[in-house]
Design a protein around this motif. Structure first.
Motif, PDB file in Angstrom:
ATOM      1  N   SER A 129       0.809  -1.219   0.000  1.00  0.00           N
ATOM      2  CA  SER A 129       0.000   0.000   0.000  1.00  0.00           C
ATOM      3  C   SER A 129       0.839   1.265   0.000  1.00  0.00           C
ATOM      4  CB  SER A 129      -0.930   0.018   1.225  1.00  0.00           C
ATOM      5  OG  SER A 129      -1.875  -1.011   1.169  1.00  0.00           O
ATOM      6  N   VAL A 130       2.015   1.225   0.610  1.00  0.00           N
ATOM      7  CA  VAL A 130       2.814   2.445   0.775  1.00  0.00           C
ATOM      8  C   VAL A 130       4.093   2.428  -0.047  1.00  0.00           C
ATOM      9  CG1 VAL A 130       1.876   2.803   3.082  1.00  0.00           C
ATOM     10  CG2 VAL A 130       4.061   1.610   2.834  1.00  0.00           C
ATOM     11  N   SER A 131       4.286   1.386  -0.854  1.00  0.00           N
ATOM     12  CA  SER A 131       5.539   1.238  -1.592  1.00  0.00           C
ATOM     13  C   SER A 131       5.716   2.288  -2.684  1.00  0.00           C
ATOM     14  CB  SER A 131       5.618  -0.167  -2.212  1.00  0.00           C
ATOM     15  OG  SER A 131       4.528  -0.387  -3.097  1.00  0.00           O
ATOM     16  N   HIS A 132       4.659   3.037  -2.998  1.00  0.00           N
ATOM     17  CA  HIS A 132       4.771   4.100  -4.002  1.00  0.00           C
ATOM     18  C   HIS A 132       5.563   5.289  -3.501  1.00  0.00           C
ATOM     19  CE1 HIS A 132       1.480   5.352  -1.405  1.00  0.00           C
ATOM     20  NE2 HIS A 132       1.639   6.578  -1.851  1.00  0.00           N
ATOM     21  N   ARG A 158       0.023  11.423 -12.360  1.00  0.00           N
ATOM     22  CA  ARG A 158       0.690  11.884 -11.131  1.00  0.00           C
ATOM     23  C   ARG A 158      -0.168  11.608  -9.907  1.00  0.00           C
ATOM     24  NH1 ARG A 158       2.081  16.464 -14.475  1.00  0.00           N
ATOM     25  NH2 ARG A 158       4.316  16.369 -15.015  1.00  0.00           N
ATOM     26  N   LEU A 159      -1.469  11.858 -10.042  1.00  0.00           N
ATOM     27  CA  LEU A 159      -2.361  11.633  -8.907  1.00  0.00           C
ATOM     28  C   LEU A 159      -2.523  10.146  -8.610  1.00  0.00           C
ATOM     29  CD1 LEU A 159      -4.999  14.415  -9.551  1.00  0.00           C
ATOM     30  CD2 LEU A 159      -3.527  14.200  -7.537  1.00  0.00           C
ATOM     31  N   VAL A 160      -2.647   9.328  -9.643  1.00  0.00           N
ATOM     32  CA  VAL A 160      -2.727   7.881  -9.421  1.00  0.00           C
ATOM     33  C   VAL A 160      -1.509   7.422  -8.626  1.00  0.00           C
ATOM     34  CG1 VAL A 160      -2.654   5.621 -10.548  1.00  0.00           C
ATOM     35  CG2 VAL A 160      -4.152   7.396 -11.445  1.00  0.00           C
ATOM     36  N   ARG A 161      -0.345   7.898  -9.029  1.00  0.00           N
ATOM     37  CA  ARG A 161       0.902   7.520  -8.334  1.00  0.00           C
ATOM     38  C   ARG A 161       0.919   8.042  -6.910  1.00  0.00           C
ATOM     39  NH1 ARG A 161       4.331   3.798  -7.663  1.00  0.00           N
ATOM     40  NH2 ARG A 161       6.485   4.412  -7.326  1.00  0.00           N
ATOM     41  N   ARG A 162       0.476   9.282  -6.705  1.00  0.00           N
ATOM     42  CA  ARG A 162       0.496   9.878  -5.366  1.00  0.00           C
ATOM     43  C   ARG A 162      -0.476   9.176  -4.429  1.00  0.00           C
ATOM     44  NH1 ARG A 162       0.109  16.206  -5.454  1.00  0.00           N
ATOM     45  NH2 ARG A 162       2.179  15.938  -6.412  1.00  0.00           N
ATOM     46  N   TYR A 163      -1.586   8.685  -4.983  1.00  0.00           N
ATOM     47  CA  TYR A 163      -2.525   7.919  -4.152  1.00  0.00           C
ATOM     48  C   TYR A 163      -2.040   6.489  -3.920  1.00  0.00           C
ATOM     49  CZ  TYR A 163      -6.296  11.424  -4.412  1.00  0.00           C
ATOM     50  OH  TYR A 163      -7.061  12.565  -4.287  1.00  0.00           O
ATOM     51  N   PHE A 219       6.536   6.202 -12.661  1.00  0.00           N
ATOM     52  CA  PHE A 219       5.837   4.925 -12.491  1.00  0.00           C
ATOM     53  C   PHE A 219       6.823   3.770 -12.659  1.00  0.00           C
ATOM     54  CE2 PHE A 219       1.526   6.424 -12.482  1.00  0.00           C
ATOM     55  CZ  PHE A 219       0.764   5.329 -12.106  1.00  0.00           C
ATOM     56  N   PRO A 220       6.822   2.808 -11.749  1.00  0.00           N
ATOM     57  CA  PRO A 220       7.575   1.587 -12.025  1.00  0.00           C
ATOM     58  C   PRO A 220       6.861   0.801 -13.117  1.00  0.00           C
ATOM     59  CG  PRO A 220       6.367   1.384  -9.953  1.00  0.00           C
ATOM     60  CD  PRO A 220       6.142   2.778 -10.444  1.00  0.00           C
ATOM     61  N   PRO A 221       7.595   0.182 -14.031  1.00  0.00           N
ATOM     62  CA  PRO A 221       6.946  -0.531 -15.136  1.00  0.00           C
ATOM     63  C   PRO A 221       5.925  -1.557 -14.673  1.00  0.00           C
ATOM     64  CG  PRO A 221       9.290  -0.326 -15.547  1.00  0.00           C
ATOM     65  CD  PRO A 221       9.063   0.173 -14.150  1.00  0.00           C
ATOM     66  N   GLU A 222       6.192  -2.193 -13.542  1.00  0.00           N
ATOM     67  CA  GLU A 222       5.287  -3.254 -13.093  1.00  0.00           C
ATOM     68  C   GLU A 222       3.939  -2.727 -12.610  1.00  0.00           C
ATOM     69  OE1 GLU A 222       8.336  -2.599  -9.694  1.00  0.00           O
ATOM     70  OE2 GLU A 222       8.287  -2.568 -11.891  1.00  0.00           O
ATOM     71  N   ASP A 223       3.791  -1.403 -12.466  1.00  0.00           N
ATOM     72  CA  ASP A 223       2.512  -0.824 -12.067  1.00  0.00           C
ATOM     73  C   ASP A 223       1.720  -0.287 -13.261  1.00  0.00           C
ATOM     74  OD1 ASP A 223       2.884  -1.482  -9.464  1.00  0.00           O
ATOM     75  OD2 ASP A 223       3.198   0.549  -8.720  1.00  0.00           O
ATOM     76  N   ILE A 224       2.151  -0.669 -14.454  1.00  0.00           N
ATOM     77  CA  ILE A 224       1.451  -0.242 -15.671  1.00  0.00           C
ATOM     78  C   ILE A 224       0.862  -1.472 -16.352  1.00  0.00           C
ATOM     79  CG2 ILE A 224       1.657   0.920 -17.901  1.00  0.00           C
ATOM     80  CD1 ILE A 224       4.255   2.220 -16.775  1.00  0.00           C
TER      81      ILE A 224
END
Length: 531
Positions: A232-235, A469-474, A512-517
């Motif tokens: 949950s917090v690894s971003h 950016r917001l997706v990543r920040r959340y 974004f890390p590639p694995e989150d796309i």
């Protein structure tokens, strides 16, 4: 060399020592109501005894003295006296308007102690801005008769934390420590506030986060397992992650071991001085506690150690002695995978198994679900979600795009109710909507790491960047649709070109890390009869 560079170098060199409990030391002072009030707050309408954060204004010499004693005991990092210094908690004392001032003052008091100690000993130490979990929650029901009811919303937490963080940074802290996390959604609000502050001001300090495991079930109070919490917090660009409070070192041991194995950042452990006794006190001696924490160090699990409730300078001195000369934990490099979470973790392993998305919690795909939601029968809607879980779904797709629905309100209501159902909430959620405000409403309700379905280039690059950016920040992963300004891609060449363009923006510009796309090449036109 900057303070951050010195701290990182120290963490690579040896195990770093954090201070002990501030509250325990304040209690030893036996301060009365008049001492808490001081001259400035003599006429304040509410009782102030117990408002520890206020002492940086009314009794700063006492707070500074506590910092000095921890530094003399061997602490490398001292925490500001700001555990409850944000508007949500301060409201209990009618002090919410003082949040910024309290944090600036607390940072300066701690800095004064650190500077004086350096002048006397030549030893560098660091100031951590303590950011507590508040006395409220976002993920837990506050009314047994209405499990979807909340006293606060995500944006209120972000605002309160933004004010606190601004004060701490302006006051000169070296690092921010968001600690004693019992509800990961509250932590995500704190991280959101910090990252937004950094972007808006250009001022950045390292971030540390520490969760509290409440009992031997290995879960937080809001129900998350350790690995799910980390997902949950690894971003966030964390300097460290760790566990503190609630448990003593013995009980904390298996969870420190697990987090040490999976977290690719420095790791902290600062337990209580044992479990609380019948009177709410803590009985573990410095010798007992330091032996257990020394065991963590000998196993190679920790980079930062210290103490939480019940600990004193004597405990910190013993802990510092116990880890002296022992090598710091080597930060692991885990296998790169798409890692999601609800209350429990889920890792995508496409070479081993399909990931099954439960699509019936979608008003555009399930007439039954749509009818229940439109009728306001959310209990019935939850039963559809439960059927999906029992049927083997790995994720739940939640969509509230229906002309007769207030999508934001429906998404918020359903997800808040869902969070009170552990058998459903264990799964990650796929937030599915063509409306950004509905997706964002969902992101503000989920403590786990979700998937946004979807973002695309159809409105151009700037809206795409802003949403990404917001997706990543959340703290979510994202599905990218094969759309651009010209519309839906219908050929292999166009699909690949759009995906390449989106990938470049996401990885090179947004971080974004590639694995989150996840790419959706849009095969919806198959079998429609459209040529």
């Amino acid at each position: 060399m900057t303070a951050e560079a010195r701290l990182r170098a120290l963490l690579h060199e040896r195990i770093v020592v954090l201070d002990g409990a501030m509250g325990t030391m304040i209690q030893r002072e036996k301060l009365d109501e008049a001492a808490f009030r001081g001259a400035r707050f003599g006429d304040h309408p509410k009782d102030l005894k117990g408002a520890n954060d206020l002492l940086v204004l009314t009794q700063p010499s006492i707070v500074e003295g506590i910092h000095r004693r921890y530094l003399e005991a061997g602490a490398d990092i001292v925490e500001t006296n700001t555990f409850n210094a944000q508007a949500i908690s301060l409201a209990d004392y009618g002090l919410e308007s003082l949040a910024y001032e309290l944090n600036v003052a607390a940072a300066r008091v701690a800095r004064k102690a650190v500077d004086a100690h350096r002048a006397a000993t030549g030893r560098h130490a660091f100031v951590a801005g303590a950011v507590g979990p508040t006395n409220r929650t976002l993920s837990l029901a506050v009314d047994v008769n209405d499990p979807g009811k909340r006293t606060h919303v995500f944006d209120q937490f972000v605002a309160a934390y933004a004010d606190q963080i601004r004060g701490l940074v302006d006051g000169g802290v070296d690092v921010l420590l968001l600690e004693t996390v019992f509800d990961t959604l509250v932590l995500k609000a704190g991280l959101f506030a910090a990252l937004r502050h950094f972007d808006e001001t250009g001022q950045r300090v390292p971030l540390m986060a520490s969760v509290t495991i409440t009992d031997k079930s290995g879960r937080t109070l809001s129900g998350q397992m350790v690995e799910a919490f980390w997902n949950s917090v690894s971003h966030a660009p964390l300097l460290s992650v760790g566990i503190n409070c609630a448990l003593g070192a013995k009980e904390m041991r298996p969870y420190i071991e697990e987090l040490s194995r999976i977290a690719p950042v420095f790791l902290s452990a600062y337990p209580n001085a044992g479990l609380p006794n019948a009177f709410g006190g803590f009985d573990e001696t410095p010798e007992i506690m330091s032996a257990d924490i020394g065991g963590f160090a000998r196993e190679g699990w920790v980079n930062v150690v210290g103490g939480c409730c019940g600990t004193t300078p004597a405990h910190i001195r013993a802990i510092a002695d116990a880890v002296k000369g022992l090598p710091p934990r080597r930060v692991p490099v885990p296998e790169r995978r798409t890692r999601l979470s609800g209350l429990e973790p889920y890792t995508l392993r496409p070479e081993e198994t399909f990931t099954l998305v439960g699509e019936r919690t979608n008003v555009t795909g399930s007439p039954k679900f749509a009818k229940l939601v439109l009728a306001g029968d959310y209990e019935g809607a939850l039963s559809v979600a439960r059927q999906q879980v029992e049927g083997g779904a790995n994720l739940l797709d939640v969509n509230m795009d229906e002309g007769m629905l207030d999508g934001v309100a429906a998404m918020t209501r359903f997800l808040n109710l869902l969070s009170a159902e552990p058998d459903i909430a264990k799964l990650p959620i796929m937030l599915d909507s063509s409306k950004w405000d509905v997706i964002e409403a969902g992101l503000k309700c989920l403590q786990g790491k979700s998937v946004v379905n979807s973002i695309s280039l159809k409105e151009g690059e700037e809206p795409f960047r802003n949403h990404a950016r917001l997706v990543r920040r959340y703290g979510a992963a994202a599905i990218v649709m094969a759309f651009d300004e010209e519309g839906q891609a219908t050929t292999v060449e166009r699909k690949v070109a759009i995906a390449e363009r989106a990938y470049r923006i996401l990885t090179q510009e947004i971080g974004f890390p590639p694995e989150d796309i996840v790419f959706d090449p849009n095969i919806l036109t198959v079998a429609t009869g459209i040529e």
